[in-house]
Design an enzyme around this catalytic site. Structure first.
Site, short mmCIF file in Angstrom:
data_model
loop_
_atom_site.label_atom_id
_atom_site.label_comp_id
_atom_site.label_asym_id
_atom_site.label_seq_id
_atom_site.Cartn_x
_atom_site.Cartn_y
_atom_site.Cartn_z
N HIS A 28 -48.75 -0.43 -9.62
CA HIS A 28 -49.44 0.78 -10.09
C HIS A 28 -49.02 1.12 -11.52
CE1 HIS A 28 -51.62 2.06 -6.39
NE2 HIS A 28 -50.72 1.26 -5.85
N GLY A 113 -54.14 -7.92 0.81
CA GLY A 113 -53.57 -7.47 -0.46
C GLY A 113 -53.19 -8.63 -1.37
N SER A 115 -55.47 -10.18 -3.28
CA SER A 115 -56.51 -10.23 -4.31
C SER A 115 -57.62 -11.22 -4.03
CB SER A 115 -55.91 -10.51 -5.69
OG SER A 115 -55.16 -9.44 -6.11
N GLU A 149 -65.62 -4.93 -10.96
CA GLU A 149 -65.05 -4.33 -9.75
C GLU A 149 -65.10 -2.80 -9.82
OE1 GLU A 149 -62.06 -6.37 -7.82
OE2 GLU A 149 -61.51 -4.69 -6.53
N ASP A 161 -54.97 -7.90 -11.29
CA ASP A 161 -55.35 -8.97 -10.37
C ASP A 161 -56.27 -9.99 -11.04
OD1 ASP A 161 -53.89 -7.41 -8.69
OD2 ASP A 161 -55.60 -6.63 -7.57
C1 GAF Z 1 -54.36 -3.33 -6.66
C2 GAF Z 1 -55.17 -3.16 -7.94
F1 GAF Z 1 -56.30 -3.90 -7.87
C3 GAF Z 1 -54.36 -3.54 -9.16
O1 GAF Z 1 -55.10 -3.26 -10.33
C4 GAF Z 1 -53.01 -2.83 -9.19
O2 GAF Z 1 -53.15 -1.48 -9.58
C5 GAF Z 1 -52.30 -2.94 -7.84
O3 GAF Z 1 -53.14 -2.57 -6.76
C6 GAF Z 1 -51.06 -2.10 -7.78
O4 GAF Z 1 -50.10 -2.56 -8.67
O5 GAF Z 1 -54.06 -4.69 -6.44
#
Ligand code: GAF
Length: 367
Positions: A28, A113, A115, A149, A161
């Site tokens: 984050h 989680g 991606s 996205e 990501d």
């Molecule tokens: C998700 C979001 F897609 C990323 O951009 C990032 O903020 C992440 O959460 C947290 O670090 O994967």
């Protein structure tokens, strides 16, 4: 590519792939203009594609077991939004995107989680850029995939990501400055040090992910506004301590301390002190649990069990509210740590977790 042949009756003009990721540290922080340190997984989304003469896209997904077709006037939802969003964003940026047939398959676990959506966007973007001969430098691609996205699929994510999926290198973690978009590829070859990064998929049901994610992002922006800085990247522990609202102060404290943990991790890795990043990983987890409040019992249990079984450090990776935990372990202890987490899950009646050792892998490429 057999999926393309099965869907369209001929070999594709080309095949492209883009990986999922884990984030070693820096959670984050991306949408706060801060620092992240992800690496790509060997798990990837593969796209076979051939051009069509008209601006129309027909897409077969093996995992969805579904074929969709859209043109420039179609508003696509569901998994197809990650494909149509890429077509949309490239056209918005002024590119003449070729119509195409696409067949997609993936071994990136869905909803864990890791991606999977960024892998899909990045694979499709790389395929369409190459197919159309579009002049789009690699370092400008993640921002477009992120915009697809944000604005087409409706998830207010940062740029980590898509950057990981497109820009990572095998054997390295990607140190990304999310403000300048400068990268440094940090050697991260844990195996030669007798170590492993164990990825524990907690299989916790994702709860309110998009809503809570959006709330965290809004609170961070509010904190930056209150502090009079462009983003929390520009705040300091002492400026954050002046925030009077307890929740806003704790959210901001997570971001500011997490940025510092990324910088400290990079310093240790640059000098080859891999084991010493363990305590930074564990503090990152505590910060996500106590200050940012994005962990869930399954995630905390995995971290505690991994540490009790001898991990050097452990933390949740990704956006939170479920997903995966990373544990830095001696390679030969990986099965012991995985078993200890599984036993803790049995004792609490949680769905059994799944674990694998992550190998830092390459970003998006033509196969
Ligand atoms: C998700 C979001 F897609 C990323 O951009 C990032 O903020 C992440 O959460 C947290 O670090 O994967």
């Amino acid at each position: 590519m057999k999926q393309f042949v099965a869907a369209f009756g001929a070999e594709p003009e080309g095949v492209w792939a883009a990986p999922g990721r884990v984030n070693l540290i820096g959670e984050h922080t991306d949408y706060n203009d801060g620092f992240v340190l992800p690496f790509a997984l060997p798990h990837r989304t593969v796209v076979g594609a051939s051009r069509l003469d008209s601006p129309r896209w027909t897409v077969w997904s093996e995992q969805a077991d579904e074929r969709i077709s859209f043109d420039l006037s179609t508003r696509v939802t569901g998994w197809g939004a990650y494909v149509a969003g890429v077509v949309w964003v490239l056209r918005e940026a002024g590119f003449d995107v070729p119509g195409a047939q696409l067949a997609i398959t993936s071994d990136v676990p869905l909803g864990a989680g890791l991606s999977s959506s960024a892998a899909l966007e990045s694979a499709v973007l790389t395929a369409l850029v190459d197919l159309g001969g579009l002049d789009l430098p690699v370092d400008e691609r993640p921002a477009l995939a992120q915009k697809a996205e944000n604005e087409y699929a409706g998830m207010p994510c940062g740029i980590m990501d898509q950057s990981a999926s497109i820009r990572c290198r095998a054997g390295h973690a990607l140190f990304l400055d999310c403000r300048s978009l400068d990268v440094e590829h940090i050697p991260f070859d844990v195996a030669t040090d007798g170590l492993a990064v164990l990825v524990i998929d907690t299989r916790a049901p994702h709860r309110h992910v998009t809503g809570e994610y959006g709330k965290r992002r809004a609170t961070c922006e509010e904190a930056a506004r209150l502090l009079g800085v462009p983003a929390l990247r520009d705040a300091t522990p002492s400026s954050v301590s002046s925030l009077s609202d307890d929740v806003i102060r704790r959210r901001a404290r997570h971001v500011v301390t997490e940025d510092q943990r990324v910088l400290d991790t990079v310093e240790l890795l640059r000098s080859g002190r891999i084991r010493e990043i363990g305590p930074l990983m564990t503090s990152s987890h505590a910060s996500m649990r106590d200050d940012f409040e994005i962990t869930v019992p399954e995630v905390d249990t995995a971290v505690e069990a991994a540490l009790a079984a001898g991990a050097y450090g452990a933390r949740m990776t990704g956006g939170g509210f479920g997903g995966c935990v990373l544990a830095l372990v001696d390679a030969d202890a990986a099965p012991v740590v995985a078993d200890a987490v599984a036993a803790a899950y049995r004792a609490k009646g949680f769905t059994p977790p799944e674990s694998f050792s992550a190998i830092p892998s390459a970003g998006a490429t033509r196969l």
